[in-house]
Design a protein around this motif. Structure first.
Motif, mmCIF file in Angstrom:
data_model
loop_
_atom_site.group_PDB
_atom_site.id
_atom_site.type_symbol
_atom_site.label_atom_id
_atom_site.label_comp_id
_atom_site.label_asym_id
_atom_site.label_seq_id
_atom_site.Cartn_x
_atom_site.Cartn_y
_atom_site.Cartn_z
ATOM 1 N N SER A 1 1.307 -12.537 11.962
ATOM 2 C CA SER A 1 2.459 -12.520 12.864
ATOM 3 C C SER A 1 3.549 -11.546 12.443
ATOM 4 O O SER A 1 4.390 -11.154 13.248
ATOM 5 N N THR A 2 3.571 -11.207 11.167
ATOM 6 C CA THR A 2 4.515 -10.186 10.716
ATOM 7 C C THR A 2 3.732 -9.003 10.142
ATOM 8 O O THR A 2 2.518 -9.088 9.964
ATOM 9 N N LEU A 3 4.440 -7.947 9.832
ATOM 10 C CA LEU A 3 3.775 -6.735 9.342
ATOM 11 C C LEU A 3 3.483 -6.873 7.846
ATOM 12 O O LEU A 3 3.913 -6.047 7.024
ATOM 13 N N SER A 4 2.748 -7.931 7.511
ATOM 14 C CA SER A 4 2.571 -8.268 6.097
ATOM 15 C C SER A 4 1.719 -7.227 5.356
ATOM 16 O O SER A 4 1.780 -7.153 4.137
ATOM 17 N N GLU A 5 0.968 -6.414 6.108
ATOM 18 C CA GLU A 5 0.180 -5.368 5.444
ATOM 19 C C GLU A 5 1.088 -4.347 4.767
ATOM 20 O O GLU A 5 0.640 -3.636 3.864
ATOM 21 N N LYS A 6 2.325 -4.282 5.184
ATOM 22 C CA LYS A 6 3.277 -3.374 4.552
ATOM 23 C C LYS A 6 4.060 -4.060 3.435
ATOM 24 O O LYS A 6 4.928 -3.453 2.826
ATOM 25 N N GLU A 7 3.784 -5.348 3.239
ATOM 26 C CA GLU A 7 4.549 -6.106 2.240
ATOM 27 C C GLU A 7 3.654 -6.619 1.107
ATOM 28 O O GLU A 7 3.929 -7.648 0.500
ATOM 29 N N GLY A 8 2.544 -5.915 0.906
ATOM 30 C CA GLY A 8 1.743 -6.234 -0.263
ATOM 31 C C GLY A 8 0.641 -7.250 -0.051
ATOM 32 O O GLY A 8 -0.032 -7.646 -1.001
ATOM 33 N N VAL B 1 -2.793 -7.992 0.420
ATOM 34 C CA VAL B 1 -4.028 -7.223 0.279
ATOM 35 C C VAL B 1 -5.025 -7.552 1.378
ATOM 36 O O VAL B 1 -5.690 -6.670 1.933
ATOM 37 N N GLN B 2 -5.152 -8.839 1.703
ATOM 38 C CA GLN B 2 -6.071 -9.243 2.761
ATOM 39 C C GLN B 2 -5.685 -8.590 4.084
ATOM 40 O O GLN B 2 -6.528 -8.132 4.853
ATOM 41 N N ALA B 3 -4.385 -8.599 4.367
ATOM 42 C CA ALA B 3 -3.905 -8.000 5.611
ATOM 43 C C ALA B 3 -4.104 -6.490 5.595
ATOM 44 O O ALA B 3 -4.444 -5.879 6.611
ATOM 45 N N ALA B 4 -3.914 -5.896 4.431
ATOM 46 C CA ALA B 4 -3.913 -4.430 4.348
ATOM 47 C C ALA B 4 -5.244 -3.830 4.781
ATOM 48 O O ALA B 4 -5.297 -2.949 5.643
ATOM 49 N N TRP B 5 -6.345 -4.314 4.225
ATOM 50 C CA TRP B 5 -7.613 -3.667 4.603
ATOM 51 C C TRP B 5 -8.071 -4.075 5.996
ATOM 52 O O TRP B 5 -8.680 -3.284 6.710
ATOM 53 N N ARG B 6 -7.702 -5.296 6.397
ATOM 54 C CA ARG B 6 -8.147 -5.730 7.722
ATOM 55 C C ARG B 6 -7.443 -4.982 8.853
ATOM 56 O O ARG B 6 -7.954 -4.939 9.978
ATOM 57 N N THR B 7 -6.275 -4.437 8.585
ATOM 58 C CA THR B 7 -5.553 -3.708 9.635
ATOM 59 C C THR B 7 -5.608 -2.192 9.411
ATOM 60 O O THR B 7 -4.855 -1.445 10.035
ATOM 61 N N ASP B 8 -6.515 -1.775 8.554
ATOM 62 C CA ASP B 8 -6.685 -0.350 8.271
ATOM 63 C C ASP B 8 -7.986 0.106 8.944
ATOM 64 O O ASP B 8 -9.072 -0.319 8.546
ATOM 65 N N PRO B 9 -7.875 0.975 9.965
ATOM 66 C CA PRO B 9 -9.069 1.349 10.728
ATOM 67 C C PRO B 9 -10.153 1.993 9.861
ATOM 68 O O PRO B 9 -11.333 1.927 10.221
#
Lengths: 381, 381, 381, 381
Positions: free
Chosen positions: B167-174, B176-184
């Motif tokens: 729900s938030t831009l957590s991929e920009k806040e460290g 890790v799970q969010a980061a790769w899942r939202t990286d094309p």
């Protein structure tokens, strides 16, 4: 109150009477309760109406009642006939100076709806439309919370309305309710969207305070031999930029009347299910879910919710009370109008001709989209 | 079992280990647990792996393990890396004669999936895909009931998968799970459909035994600044003539992992919610709703359900047990294969490369539909 | 780990193995799995135990294992025999220097329990008792909240444990589980209180941190022909001045294992139901009810809860995980003890001999009260 | 209908009016609405009563109404004053030939109740007591199923009634409802048992068709400074040999009005919760649980249930409708009585003076038991 339609064997007419009776503000004084004159009179007798005010058709009723002295004359007329028979009595009632309550959908066609709107504007009378589900206190609570920004910007709406009662071809087996609802000459352009989809769409627009701008619809006739659609799904765009999904089915075998809405915003989501109407589930991002309850936790409830509660928490109010809330707010507004007082915002919170016309446009747009090969169809009013 | 990926800070790797441990059939013997060699070795130490079988990358592991004597050598390799790093180790493992377990979605692209399928066919080895939710006993019960025609002809499928964790831009806040899942470059063509939509589509196809033939999809990037979609809705057509709606969101703020499926047939409907997985609600047209429960009412449960229960009714089994059911069935099948016995149908009931390839095609089709102005896009494999 | 009992046809032994396996901390190395030597060996084979460590009785196992070198020797013995066969192997295991895990109720009689306690004190070894339900994270959350005074002074405890599996005289129809549980020579003084009432009483004392001081009990043998009680109700007084009601039944036909506890304090109440163990309902006076969920809302959860979660919210953990939490905490504590480290309070949070002795005293007191015409009977230890 | 009590600030009076209004069978024609003459008249004005039939006290009302011509005269009087003020107006009403509806508990003391019973017998008039909860259709369904032996021999009754509204000393802070209910001179011998325990006991006897023969009770005054009990638990014996537990609390902080009953027989159990009154859960031994719903599955519902439904399944009816069912059945019976027709068993299914007297005896017995050191106290009438 005078009633048109709602005689023996009708369903929704009796609900209207239960709802109108409840708060002691409204009295049924006359009726033209069936298109069959004999049944009209027998039905009136069932309801203890005086013979002098039991009419064999609505034209006679409107003319006769309009001629009565003002202390006896009814203040408004309730129209609970099948969809195709809403428009003519409504127009006539307004012309003779009566306020009007109409069962939804407001008319048979969008064209009729527009004419009715015009007449309401001309006469300055009140037209109340019984989108029942917006009468529930916890629906009003949801609306108030969204309006106050409690969930942040709205992102997504999921509204669903599964019913199962048309799972078989019961219209061919003597089910009167099924028969007219699945007859295109009586029901309108869509059965599933006219009968229940409009409720769902109204609920979504009512709670969010946003308007549908585009739809992508698919309508199905699932039961073989049926003359109209009985199932559908619609993707939605709203004017606040949010998206939605609306699902409605009359052939979800085993379901009762499970209207449910979920709305998600930046900070959380709300969930309301008509089968347990006194509960509003409020889900928060990274905080515990809260359960708001009608009649309880008054400090947490909006005045729009509490105004529509009659009992303390844990003494469940239901469908008839929701219906009665619409009648009560209409009656309170009407009383203000008659007395020259200004109604409160809480009193004014009932569906009107504007909601009715959007409902008719929704049906039209969904039917057009369903026939289109294009993904999106603009909601045109 | 050898494991590729799943080191410190990984999520799904630890679930795989819990699931594989549970029934005493599988032992973790070696690992290349991170793409970072140092972390790979530290993670292996955490898990009490012998140094000799702690590898700094998967290539070394596969080569070294393949060279071990057969009584020591692992029987299969589990791949729990991010999506983009499934294909290469899976291909290599198969080439070196190892059976494979892969976390879903199977690959990064449909093209990779097809190559993997080809390799599985060539080698005759087993590829097991962990579509977790099909491991639940009451999901299997639903499948069995539909297969037996208990609900009559299937008419409608509603499957939904609301999550709120993005729900938030957590991929920009460290995160890790969010980061790769939202990286094309790591996740694939769609985040929401790759991560959770494929689960929902698989569940629908698994239970109904039908295949999706056409989709009408709308994908949204709701959180500003996100590089991929995080929400979507899909209208579905199935090859048995039924219709469906699939809703998936990673931004339904306040939701956990509320995968839910409802399927309606002529005679009734089933409802299953992953949050209460031991319950299957069976709704009947004109008869009372029934509550079937894992571990109870054995006379009512299919052998496919009971085979996957470990505890008596009322001793809830959960997500790890569902996961373990996939591992157990895979292991039982593998043991049969090693011993030359014929596995039972219940053992063979785990997702394979065929399911994986359909998942990748689903993602492709939905993404194509989302970009199209046409309502319907054909599901092409 | 070595296991005594738990062979073919046993129920709880397999649960212990699933639970012990889960986290990769414990390995089953030897067993004396049945009082029938032949079944003992066959059962050991089922579980892939080496022949050299498959024993025909517990005496041989304890003696043989104690003689093994310390790097091979087991660290603890799990006793999962029927109630009457707990004491002797437990005493012998302790005497030979093994830590012990015992299935509840701890012993056959209070007298045995006291001797066991004495032995534990003498040896300084650890005795872990598997009161499963205190292993659930949301039970630990409830305990933490009460301990922190979140609900204010505790006023009332309602705990109930309805099961239906003994609704018929199944002990006469070949049900092995029923047979020993309803046989006074194997089960102890009370069937219903020994088998499930002790769980309920332990849960109440565990969560509240208070001790039962007085009981008013009524025990019933409802199924005709049964040799022991199968139903009961107990009014309770606690040492903090609060009151309670405990209801337990094995003949609540149609119920599974519906252990539920509600505790009310000045400011609100908590409710936990074992069938939906990841949810803790927190009711507040004049504020909305909150739903706390295992794995979610970490900021709201105690470290005692989060330490015992393996999955993120919405990936349900169940009975086996609760059981595994007891084993894991015991194993972590044991590892600390072996390494000379100090266990954390979270690790130490598993039931011990003290809980076991209170359970036996609870059974004794309830049975005495049930026979008494006096209203209240003092809980004597 | 004439009403005694129920003026401004009263709670239950307004519920009586809503319920009486609903079905269009009953009209409020006169009232003595408060013991304060000024408030009595103002309250009458609020309700649009004619001045001529707005009375300053009940004596004047009864005398004046009795003198009216029979076509104008009211048929019955509803008494909704606090408990201590039920008896005198009820006796006088009966003496003047009026049928009577009384809010429960029927009187202040058992002695008064016996006198009232005597007067009812003498006059042949009807006394209806509003044990609201027996008016719910699914409660009637439960009664019908037990009566038909669907569950086999009844074994166990668990009935609980948690409320939280008296969790603080609100009677000292201006809460009028709390003030009289916790005042022994107005409420009777027990607050918790008079106000809610009697509902629970009535429900248990009503559904099972059995009578309580012995009780073992414990009553508590939990809130410091309160003049009466506010919490209690009672073990029960019934004349059919079954046992039960009744729990009632007004200080279960966070609870609303969560009356719940579970009854277990040889073959299964029923469960009904007042917060979700349209659902009856029926649990079966070794068969799936069934969900019976008001208004649905008519083939499964008793005529006693369907007679008390107004809406189709999924259109929830609630507390006011349950209340209205009592009024409607009373009114239908009264109409039969006035017309010389024989009421149907369904019409006669409302609580009467016999239920009222048992309620008063229940309070007396529980209070006596609570003071006794003996375990069991005989229920004496």
């Amino acid at each position: 109150m005078g009633m048109i339609g709602g005689g023996r064997d009708a369903f929704i007419g009796s609900i209207h009477r239960l709802a109108a009776n409840m708060d002691g503000l409204i009295e049924l004084s006359c009726g033209a309760l069936s298109s069959n004159p004999e049944i009209a009179l027998l039905s009136a007798k069932d309801l203890f109406l005086p013979e002098s005010r039991s009419y064999i058709n609505y034209e006679k009723m409107i003319v006769a009642e309009a001629a009565l002295p003002s202390d006896i004359k009814i203040d408004f007329i309730t129209i609970v006939t099948p969809n195709f028979a809403h428009f003519a009595p409504a127009m006539m009632a307004l012309e003779y100076g009566f306020n009007v309550v109409i069962e939804k959908p407001m008319t048979f066609s969008l064209e009729e709806a527009k004419q009715l709107q015009q007449k309401v504007i001309e006469t300055g009378l009140i037209l109340c439309l019984t989108y029942t589900y917006s009468g529930y206190p916890m629906v009003k609570q949801a609306k108030a919370m969204l309006n106050q920004g409690k969930l942040g910007k709205i992102r997504k709406v999921w509204v669903e309305y599964p019913q199962g009662w048309l799972s078989t071809l019961s219209e061919k087996e003597g089910n009167v309710q099924a028969a007219w609802r699945t007859d295109p000459s009586k029901s309108g352009k869509s059965s599933v969207m006219g009968d229940i989809g409009t409720h769902a769409a109204h609920l979504a627009e009512y709670i969010t305070g946003s308007k549908i701008t585009d739809v992508c619809a698919e309508l199905n006739t699932i039961v073989e031999g049926r003359a109209m659609d009985d199932d559908g799904a619609v993707l939605l765009k709203f004017d606040n930029g949010s998206k939605g999904v609306l699902m409605a089915s009359q052939v979800a075998a085993g379901e009762e009347n499970a209207l449910k809405i979920r709305i998600y915003g930046e900070k959380g989501g709300i969930e309301w299910l008509q089968h347990e109407p006194n509960t509003l589930v409020v889900k928060w991002f990274n905080e515990p879910t809260q359960i708001l309850r009608a009649g309880s936790n008054y400090a947490y409830l909006s005045s729009f919710a509490t105004h529509n509660c009659r009992t303390p928490g844990g003494h469940p109010e239901g469908y008839i009370e929701a219906f009665a809330n619409i009648y009560r707010n209409f009656a309170l507004t009407l009383n203000c109008s008659l007395d020259g007082r200004k109604p409160t915002p809480e009193m004014l919170d009932f569906p009107t001709v504007e909601d009715g016309i959007r409902g008719m446009a929704f049906i039209d747009t969904v039917v057009a989209s369903s026939k289109s090969e294009k993904k999106w169809t603009t909601f045109n009013l």
